[in-house]
Design a protein around this motif. Structure first.
Motif, PDB file in Angstrom:
ATOM      1  N   ILE A 147      36.077  38.053  48.702  1.00  0.00           N
ATOM      2  CA  ILE A 147      37.339  37.878  49.440  1.00  0.00           C
ATOM      3  C   ILE A 147      37.826  36.442  49.315  1.00  0.00           C
ATOM      4  CG2 ILE A 147      38.349  37.852  51.763  1.00  0.00           C
ATOM      5  CD1 ILE A 147      36.516  40.352  52.324  1.00  0.00           C
ATOM      6  N   ALA A 148      36.907  35.483  49.421  1.00  0.00           N
ATOM      7  CA  ALA A 148      37.291  34.066  49.276  1.00  0.00           C
ATOM      8  C   ALA A 148      37.816  33.793  47.869  1.00  0.00           C
ATOM      9  CB  ALA A 148      36.099  33.163  49.585  1.00  0.00           C
ATOM     10  N   LEU A 149      37.158  34.347  46.870  1.00  0.00           N
ATOM     11  CA  LEU A 149      37.626  34.170  45.496  1.00  0.00           C
ATOM     12  C   LEU A 149      39.022  34.772  45.324  1.00  0.00           C
ATOM     13  CD1 LEU A 149      34.307  34.991  43.635  1.00  0.00           C
ATOM     14  CD2 LEU A 149      35.540  32.812  43.499  1.00  0.00           C
ATOM     15  N   ARG A 150      39.210  35.945  45.880  1.00  0.00           N
ATOM     16  CA  ARG A 150      40.505  36.626  45.773  1.00  0.00           C
ATOM     17  C   ARG A 150      41.581  35.842  46.511  1.00  0.00           C
ATOM     18  NH1 ARG A 150      42.805  41.798  48.436  1.00  0.00           N
ATOM     19  NH2 ARG A 150      44.449  42.282  46.947  1.00  0.00           N
ATOM     20  N   ASP A 204      42.606  39.635  40.414  1.00  0.00           N
ATOM     21  CA  ASP A 204      42.890  40.211  41.723  1.00  0.00           C
ATOM     22  C   ASP A 204      42.480  41.686  41.751  1.00  0.00           C
ATOM     23  OD1 ASP A 204      44.127  40.053  44.429  1.00  0.00           O
ATOM     24  OD2 ASP A 204      45.549  41.479  43.542  1.00  0.00           O
ATOM     25  N   LYS A 205      42.887  42.428  40.736  1.00  0.00           N
ATOM     26  CA  LYS A 205      42.532  43.856  40.655  1.00  0.00           C
ATOM     27  C   LYS A 205      41.023  44.036  40.516  1.00  0.00           C
ATOM     28  CE  LYS A 205      46.933  45.097  38.579  1.00  0.00           C
ATOM     29  NZ  LYS A 205      47.626  45.378  37.311  1.00  0.00           N
ATOM     30  N   LEU A 206      40.402  43.170  39.745  1.00  0.00           N
ATOM     31  CA  LEU A 206      38.956  43.259  39.542  1.00  0.00           C
ATOM     32  C   LEU A 206      38.197  42.964  40.833  1.00  0.00           C
ATOM     33  CD1 LEU A 206      36.960  43.911  37.314  1.00  0.00           C
ATOM     34  CD2 LEU A 206      36.965  41.500  36.684  1.00  0.00           C
ATOM     35  N   TYR A 207      38.648  41.962  41.591  1.00  0.00           N
ATOM     36  CA  TYR A 207      37.992  41.668  42.872  1.00  0.00           C
ATOM     37  C   TYR A 207      38.142  42.830  43.838  1.00  0.00           C
ATOM     38  CZ  TYR A 207      37.456  36.773  41.380  1.00  0.00           C
ATOM     39  OH  TYR A 207      37.101  35.619  40.717  1.00  0.00           O
TER      40      TYR A 207
END
Length: 131
Positions: free
Chosen positions: A66-69, A85-88
């Motif tokens: 979530i933080a990465l996204r 974004d889609k991959l996360y």
């Protein structure tokens, strides 16, 4: 003196110091490493049938995803940011399934994806790292 406690405190100071001085590129690399570690521990907990540990580790991995996204720059990142974004989102959904189904293979799938992302991130040319 309690040696394990002192070592843990030292590690926390070291991590805090590293975070304070790290470049944005290094911080993302650290997050990816942390996610990989959390999911690896979650996979191990699944294999040992440790339900509480499984949930704890997978939740930590999800928090990092979530933080990465949340830190993606979708306006300037173009297709790369949109695809990440889609991959996360996919990894978060897969993690929830893995937790619910106690499925180590799903966790391994997440780890494989994270390893690919981390490898690409770490191999990014220096001139693009902080731009």
């Amino acid at each position: 003196m309690n040696a394990p406690k002192a070592l843990q405190q030292y590690k926390q100071v070291d991590i805090h110091s590293t975070v304070q001085t790290a470049s944005p590129h290094k911080l993302i690399s650290m997050l990816l490493t942390g996610a990989l570690e959390a999911f690896a521990k979650g996979k191990g907990a699944i294999e040992r049938n440790e339900i509480d540990a499984r949930s704890s580790h997978l939740n930590k991995g999800n928090d990092i995803l979530i933080a990465l996204r949340d830190n993606l720059n979708l306006e300037e990142g173009g297709d790369v940011a949109a695809n990440l974004d889609k991959l996360y989102v996919y990894m978060l959904e897969t993690s929830l399934q893995a937790n619910r189904l106690n499925d180590a293979d799903k966790v391994q799938e997440i780890m494989n994806l994270l390893l690919e992302i981390k490898q690409g991130w770490d191999e990014m040319p220096i001139e693009y790292r902080n731009g």
